[in-house]
Write a protein that holds these residues in place. Sequence first.
Motif, PDB file in Angstrom:
ATOM      1  N   ALA A   1       0.834  -1.205   0.000  1.00 55.99           N
ATOM      2  CA  ALA A   1       0.000   0.000   0.000  1.00 55.99           C
ATOM      3  C   ALA A   1       0.867   1.252   0.000  1.00 55.99           C
ATOM      4  O   ALA A   1       0.572   2.227  -0.698  1.00 55.99           O
ATOM      5  N   PHE A   2       1.938   1.222   0.771  1.00 53.94           N
ATOM      6  CA  PHE A   2       2.858   2.368   0.798  1.00 53.94           C
ATOM      7  C   PHE A   2       3.519   2.563  -0.564  1.00 53.94           C
ATOM      8  O   PHE A   2       3.643   3.689  -1.056  1.00 53.94           O
TER       9      PHE A   2
ATOM     10  N   PHE B   1     -10.006   8.605  -5.579  1.00 51.51           N
ATOM     11  CA  PHE B   1     -10.637   7.305  -5.794  1.00 51.51           C
ATOM     12  C   PHE B   1      -9.605   6.233  -6.122  1.00 51.51           C
ATOM     13  O   PHE B   1      -9.772   5.064  -5.750  1.00 51.51           O
ATOM     14  N   TRP B   2      -8.557   6.614  -6.818  1.00 46.84           N
ATOM     15  CA  TRP B   2      -7.483   5.676  -7.141  1.00 46.84           C
ATOM     16  C   TRP B   2      -6.818   5.174  -5.862  1.00 46.84           C
ATOM     17  O   TRP B   2      -6.571   3.964  -5.708  1.00 46.84           O
ATOM     18  N   SER B   3      -6.527   6.068  -4.940  1.00 48.64           N
ATOM     19  CA  SER B   3      -5.902   5.677  -3.675  1.00 48.64           C
ATOM     20  C   SER B   3      -6.806   4.750  -2.876  1.00 48.64           C
ATOM     21  O   SER B   3      -6.358   3.716  -2.351  1.00 48.64           O
ATOM     22  N   ILE B   4      -8.078   5.122  -2.762  1.00 52.10           N
ATOM     23  CA  ILE B   4      -9.014   4.297  -1.987  1.00 52.10           C
ATOM     24  C   ILE B   4      -9.187   2.926  -2.631  1.00 52.10           C
ATOM     25  O   ILE B   4      -9.149   1.888  -1.953  1.00 52.10           O
ATOM     26  N   ALA B   5      -9.367   2.899  -3.944  1.00 53.29           N
ATOM     27  CA  ALA B   5      -9.576   1.630  -4.645  1.00 53.29           C
ATOM     28  C   ALA B   5      -8.355   0.729  -4.538  1.00 53.29           C
ATOM     29  O   ALA B   5      -8.486  -0.494  -4.356  1.00 53.29           O
ATOM     30  N   SER B   6      -7.157   1.307  -4.621  1.00 49.35           N
ATOM     31  CA  SER B   6      -5.937   0.504  -4.506  1.00 49.35           C
ATOM     32  C   SER B   6      -5.836  -0.138  -3.130  1.00 49.35           C
ATOM     33  O   SER B   6      -5.466  -1.312  -3.004  1.00 49.35           O
TER      34      SER B   6
ATOM     35  N   LEU C   1      -3.880   7.748   2.437  1.00 50.70           N
ATOM     36  CA  LEU C   1      -5.236   7.270   2.159  1.00 50.70           C
ATOM     37  C   LEU C   1      -5.213   5.840   1.620  1.00 50.70           C
ATOM     38  O   LEU C   1      -6.086   5.027   1.948  1.00 50.70           O
ATOM     39  N   THR C   2      -4.208   5.518   0.815  1.00 46.95           N
ATOM     40  CA  THR C   2      -4.062   4.146   0.328  1.00 46.95           C
ATOM     41  C   THR C   2      -3.807   3.190   1.483  1.00 46.95           C
ATOM     42  O   THR C   2      -4.406   2.102   1.562  1.00 46.95           O
ATOM     43  N   MET C   3      -2.936   3.582   2.411  1.00 46.34           N
ATOM     44  CA  MET C   3      -2.614   2.731   3.554  1.00 46.34           C
ATOM     45  C   MET C   3      -3.800   2.610   4.515  1.00 46.34           C
ATOM     46  O   MET C   3      -4.070   1.532   5.050  1.00 46.34           O
ATOM     47  N   ILE C   4      -4.507   3.708   4.713  1.00 46.37           N
ATOM     48  CA  ILE C   4      -5.676   3.671   5.605  1.00 46.37           C
ATOM     49  C   ILE C   4      -6.745   2.743   5.042  1.00 46.37           C
ATOM     50  O   ILE C   4      -7.334   1.931   5.768  1.00 46.37           O
ATOM     51  N   SER C   5      -7.002   2.843   3.748  1.00 42.28           N
ATOM     52  CA  SER C   5      -8.001   1.975   3.130  1.00 42.28           C
ATOM     53  C   SER C   5      -7.604   0.504   3.268  1.00 42.28           C
ATOM     54  O   SER C   5      -8.458  -0.363   3.494  1.00 42.28           O
ATOM     55  N   THR C   6      -6.305   0.242   3.177  1.00 39.26           N
ATOM     56  CA  THR C   6      -5.836  -1.140   3.268  1.00 39.26           C
ATOM     57  C   THR C   6      -6.096  -1.734   4.636  1.00 39.26           C
ATOM     58  O   THR C   6      -6.671  -2.823   4.765  1.00 39.26           O
ATOM     59  N   PHE C   7      -5.693  -1.037   5.708  1.00 39.05           N
ATOM     60  CA  PHE C   7      -5.862  -1.665   7.020  1.00 39.05           C
ATOM     61  C   PHE C   7      -7.317  -1.664   7.490  1.00 39.05           C
ATOM     62  O   PHE C   7      -7.722  -2.524   8.268  1.00 39.05           O
TER      63      PHE C   7
END
Length: 223
Positions: A30-31, A105-110, A61-67
Amino acid sequence: MTFNDIFKSSFLENITAVSILDIVLSMVLAFGIGCFIFLVYKATFRGVMYSSAFGVTLITLTMISTFVILAVTSNVVLSLGMVGALSIVRFRTAIKEPLDITFLFWSIASGIVLAAGMIPLAVFGSLLIGLTLVLFVNKKVNDTPYILVVRCGTEQQEQTVTEYLNRELKKPVIKNKTVSADGIELNIELRLKENSTAFVNQVAGMEGVSHAVLVSYNGQYMG
């Protein structure tokens, strides 16, 4: 009740709901994808004021969505509570650039796809999206639109200016005309020929023209 029952807790049992390997792998990926999204954002930024804070937001935001998704997928009850908690969140920050919505949206979706274990989809999808943005956003546009603001005194002088512009420039279009006691003000959208702006000096030197200003804009006009 035994001694073990005293320390028995469903909270402690959730510690092993997600393995350490899954956590480390997901967060590292994610990072990495978040940094890639940030670099693409930095390379394709075409706004007025660049915000480094927004770039950092894309990574986190990518890391937050992941965890968050890792936690939700490990516990059905938690997923229901998460839906209720997120439903009360309200975002007040205005998005000034339409393209910024794509990066959010790209960050959240990833993050969601990574947490779901679809690593090839997250990596390949991010590479394809990044390549698409770099190719199309950085594409040079030959017919860059400009706005010429001209103030003249009479209708005859206005006609002289417009006839000259029709001869010398490509696609001049009057976007706004203001008539007042001080004279006539025209806002004209136009395209340059060979990137030459010498015509502005010619217009400014015409009889009755008090000033002529040429500005570049993004093609969106609010009249």
